[in-house]
Write an enzyme that holds these catalytic residues in place. Structure first.
Site, PDB file in Angstrom:
ATOM      1  CB  ALA A 153     -35.761  28.277 -26.416  1.00  0.00           C
ATOM      2  CE1 TYR A 154     -29.023  24.311 -22.707  1.00  0.00           C
ATOM      3  CE2 TYR A 154     -30.382  23.443 -20.926  1.00  0.00           C
ATOM      4  CZ  TYR A 154     -29.174  23.499 -21.593  1.00  0.00           C
ATOM      5  OH  TYR A 154     -28.108  22.747 -21.154  1.00  0.00           O
ATOM      6  CB  ALA A 155     -36.070  21.980 -22.504  1.00  0.00           C
ATOM      7  CB  THR A 157     -31.311  22.892 -28.004  1.00  0.00           C
ATOM      8  OG1 THR A 157     -30.894  22.945 -26.633  1.00  0.00           O
ATOM      9  CG2 THR A 157     -31.763  24.257 -28.459  1.00  0.00           C
TER      10      THR A 157
END
Length: 246
Positions: A153-155, A157
Site C-alpha cells: 500500500a505504501y509503495a 502511493t
C-alpha cells in the site's frame, strides 16, 4: 513584502528527520527556508532555530498538505515574506504497513490522502508558483524496487508520486523548472529505527554494498544537488539514494 535576492525554498514535512535535514542543507546553501509542519510545531521550530543559529533564514508554517486552502495560504505567506518561491521539496508523508490481505482500508485511505493527494496539492501549487530556474523535488521510495512484503500500500502511493513527477516535468516545458523525485532506501531516522531490534537494523544495513544505513544528511545532499545549479540538466528523473541496495 520583505525583498531578498536569496533563493527561497519550501520544505513540506520539514519537522521530520529527512525534512529537517533537507531544510538545514538548503539553508546552508544560502536559501531562505520555509519549514512546513502538520502536527509537530515544536520540532519545526527546533529546525528553524538550528538554521538561525547557523546564520540562515527560516520560518515554520503549518498546513495539512492534502488540503488546498491551508497550503495555498502557506505559499501566499511565503511569497509575502520572501518575494517568491524557487524550490519546493515535498518530503511530507506517512507509512502504514500490512500485507495486502490484512491492510485496513481506512488506514489505506489515510495514507493515500497524505502521500498521493498531498503530493498532488503541493505539486500543483509548485507548478503555479515556482519562478524560472526553480525546482520541485518529490519523494518516492526504494521499496518500489525492493518489493518487500507488507509495503504494497505504501509503495503504491509512491508509485503514484513517481508518475505525477515524470509527467509534470514534461507539462512544465518552457518554464525552466525541473521536476524530479528522490527515492531513499533505509534511512536512520527515529521513525525507521523505532521498534526495530539491533539485529534487524544490522541485517538491513548489511543489505547495501556500503554496509550501513543511509542518514538524513545523505538524502539531503541528493536534494541539494537537484535543487542547486549542478542539477539543472537533471529533469523528469527518479534518483535512488540508497547506497546500492537496489
Amino acid at each position: 513584502m520583505e525583498q531578498t535576492t536569496q533563493r527561497v525554498a519550501v520544505v513540506t514535512g520539514g519537522s521530520g528527520g529527512i525534512g529537517g535535514a533537507v531544510a538545514r542543507r538548503l539553508a546552508a546553501d544560502g536559501m531562505a527556508v520555509v519549514v512546513h509542519y502538520a502536527g509537530s510545531a515544536g520540532r519545526a521550530e527546533e529546525v528553524v532555530a538550528s538554521i538561525t543559529r547557523a546564520g540562515g533564514t527560516a520560518v515554520a508554517l503549518p498546513g495539512d498538505v492534502a488540503d488546498e486552502a491551508p497550503m495555498t495560504a502557506l505559499f501566499d505567506e511565503t511569497e509575502r515574506r520572501f518575494g517568491g518561491i524557487d524550490v519546493v521539496v515535498n518530503t511530507a508523508g506517512i507509512m502504514l504497513l500490512a500485507p495486502v490481505a490484512e491492510m485496513d482500508l481506512d488506514a489505506f485511505d489515510r495514507m493515500h490522502r497524505v502521500n498521493v493527494r498531498g503530493a498532488f496539492v503541493v505539486a500543483q501549487l509548485a507548478a503555479r508558483r515556482l519562478r524560472a530556474g526553480g525546482a520541485l523535488v518529490n519523494f518516492s521510495t526504494s521499496v518500489i524496487r525492493l518489493q518487500q512484503p507488507t509495503y504494497a500500500a505504501y509503495a503504491a502511493t509512491k508509485g503514484a508520486v513517481e508518475a505525477m513527477t515524470l509527467i509534470l516535468a514534461r507539462e512544465l516545458r518552457g518554464r525552466d523548472i525541473t521536476v524530479n523525485a528522490v527515492a531513499p532506501g533505509p534511512t536512520a531516522t527515529p521513525l525507521f529505527l523505532d521498534g526495530k531490534s539491533e539485529e534487524l537494523i544490522g541485517h538491513i544495513a548489511a543489505a547495501a554494498p556500503l554496509e550501513r544505513l543511509g542518514t538524513p544528511e545523505d538524502i539531503a545532499e541528493s536534494v541539494a544537488f537537484l535543487a542547486g545549479p549542478g542539477g539543472r540538466w537533471i529533469n523528469g528523473q527518479v534518483l535512488y539514494a540508497n547506497g546500492g541496495i537496489a
